[in-house]
Motif scaffolding. Structure first.
Motif, mmCIF file in Angstrom:
data_model
loop_
_atom_site.group_PDB
_atom_site.id
_atom_site.type_symbol
_atom_site.label_atom_id
_atom_site.label_comp_id
_atom_site.label_asym_id
_atom_site.label_seq_id
_atom_site.Cartn_x
_atom_site.Cartn_y
_atom_site.Cartn_z
ATOM 1 N N ILE A 86 0.838 -1.204 0.000
ATOM 2 C CA ILE A 86 0.000 0.000 0.000
ATOM 3 C C ILE A 86 0.872 1.252 0.000
ATOM 4 C CG2 ILE A 86 -1.647 1.352 1.368
ATOM 5 C CD1 ILE A 86 -2.819 -1.422 2.260
ATOM 6 N N GLY A 87 1.927 1.247 0.800
ATOM 7 C CA GLY A 87 2.821 2.406 0.874
ATOM 8 C C GLY A 87 3.495 2.701 -0.448
ATOM 9 N N PHE A 88 4.005 1.664 -1.108
ATOM 10 C CA PHE A 88 4.691 1.904 -2.376
ATOM 11 C C PHE A 88 3.715 2.247 -3.496
ATOM 12 C CE2 PHE A 88 8.251 -0.208 -0.239
ATOM 13 C CZ PHE A 88 9.173 0.806 -0.405
ATOM 14 N N LEU A 89 2.499 1.735 -3.432
ATOM 15 C CA LEU A 89 1.478 2.157 -4.409
ATOM 16 C C LEU A 89 1.113 3.624 -4.193
ATOM 17 C CD1 LEU A 89 -0.873 -0.962 -4.642
ATOM 18 C CD2 LEU A 89 0.674 -0.073 -6.403
ATOM 19 N N ALA A 90 1.022 4.035 -2.937
ATOM 20 C CA ALA A 90 0.753 5.459 -2.650
ATOM 21 C C ALA A 90 1.907 6.327 -3.133
ATOM 22 C CB ALA A 90 0.521 5.660 -1.154
ATOM 23 N N LEU A 91 3.143 5.892 -2.859
ATOM 24 C CA LEU A 91 4.317 6.647 -3.318
ATOM 25 C C LEU A 91 4.331 6.737 -4.838
ATOM 26 C CD1 LEU A 91 6.968 8.081 -2.604
ATOM 27 C CD2 LEU A 91 8.090 5.838 -2.734
ATOM 28 N N LEU A 92 4.070 5.632 -5.495
ATOM 29 C CA LEU A 92 4.021 5.605 -6.955
ATOM 30 C C LEU A 92 2.948 6.559 -7.480
ATOM 31 C CD1 LEU A 92 5.011 4.136 -9.584
ATOM 32 C CD2 LEU A 92 3.155 2.524 -9.183
ATOM 33 N N SER A 93 1.798 6.556 -6.842
ATOM 34 C CA SER A 93 0.701 7.438 -7.271
ATOM 35 C C SER A 93 1.052 8.910 -7.082
ATOM 36 C CB SER A 93 -0.577 7.105 -6.496
ATOM 37 O OG SER A 93 -0.970 5.786 -6.749
ATOM 38 N N PHE A 94 1.584 9.252 -5.906
ATOM 39 C CA PHE A 94 1.957 10.648 -5.653
ATOM 40 C C PHE A 94 3.053 11.114 -6.604
ATOM 41 C CE2 PHE A 94 0.235 10.235 -1.170
ATOM 42 C CZ PHE A 94 -0.778 11.177 -1.340
ATOM 43 N N ASP A 95 4.078 10.286 -6.797
ATOM 44 C CA ASP A 95 5.170 10.662 -7.708
ATOM 45 C C ASP A 95 4.669 10.838 -9.140
ATOM 46 O OD1 ASP A 95 7.326 10.870 -5.982
ATOM 47 O OD2 ASP A 95 7.894 8.764 -6.179
ATOM 48 N N THR A 96 3.812 9.933 -9.572
ATOM 49 C CA THR A 96 3.269 10.022 -10.927
ATOM 50 C C THR A 96 2.397 11.263 -11.074
ATOM 51 O OG1 THR A 96 3.333 7.614 -11.106
ATOM 52 C CG2 THR A 96 1.953 8.785 -12.693
ATOM 53 N N LEU A 97 1.551 11.521 -10.088
ATOM 54 C CA LEU A 97 0.721 12.736 -10.109
ATOM 55 C C LEU A 97 1.599 13.974 -10.214
ATOM 56 C CD1 LEU A 97 -1.952 14.339 -9.726
ATOM 57 C CD2 LEU A 97 -1.505 14.198 -7.252
ATOM 58 N N ALA A 98 2.662 14.027 -9.436
ATOM 59 C CA ALA A 98 3.547 15.199 -9.452
ATOM 60 C C ALA A 98 4.175 15.395 -10.822
ATOM 61 C CB ALA A 98 4.633 15.051 -8.390
ATOM 62 N N GLN A 99 4.709 14.344 -11.407
ATOM 63 C CA GLN A 99 5.403 14.474 -12.687
ATOM 64 C C GLN A 99 4.452 14.828 -13.833
ATOM 65 O OE1 GLN A 99 8.723 14.481 -13.087
ATOM 66 N NE2 GLN A 99 8.803 14.321 -10.863
#
Length: 130
Positions: A7-20
């Motif tokens: 869950i943590g890495f999916l959240a990190l992936l989502s936030f990073d992707t949203l930012a980029q």
């Protein structure tokens, strides 16, 4: 604990992707770059710049939480999975080409994450038997 990592890495992936992706859209709408009030107004009048802020802030806090509990090696490698998600979204949203170097890079990133995760799992098994 494994579900926490997923869950943590999916959240990190989502936030990073949203930012980029948001930053890319914000830069498109900010053109032409003029370094004046009109340019700043164009940037901050678009919702995409705020998506970039949310993404970066969310990624920061998610990353800090993950580092508190997750092993550093696999965590650092997994934090680079966003390169793959951003590439895929860029192909879809911005009509960027999918090239052989991108495919090779994505494959190497995934392989690195899997190898580091496997190594960490093996290290945990050794520690628990010792």
């Amino acid at each position: 604990m494994r579900s926490f990592y997923i869950i943590g890495f999916l959240a990190l992936l989502s936030f990073d992707t949203l930012a980029q992706i948001s930053f890319k859209y914000a830069s498109i709408y900010a053109l032409p770059v003029t370094f004046d009030i009109a340019w700043l107004t164009r940037i901050f009048s678009q919702p995409w710049i705020y998506g970039a802020f949310v993404g970066y802030i969310g990624a920061f806090f998610t990353w800090m939480t993950l580092l508190k509990y997750a092993p550093v090696g696999p965590s650092f490698a997994a934090s680079h999975l966003e390169l793959i998600s951003v590439t895929l979204f860029s192909i879809w949203l911005f009509n960027e080409p999918l090239t052989i170097p991108k495919v090779i890079g994505a494959t190497l990133i995934i392989a690195g994450v899997l190898f580091l995760a496997k190594q960490e799992d093996d290290d945990e098994k050794i520690k628990s038997t010792a």
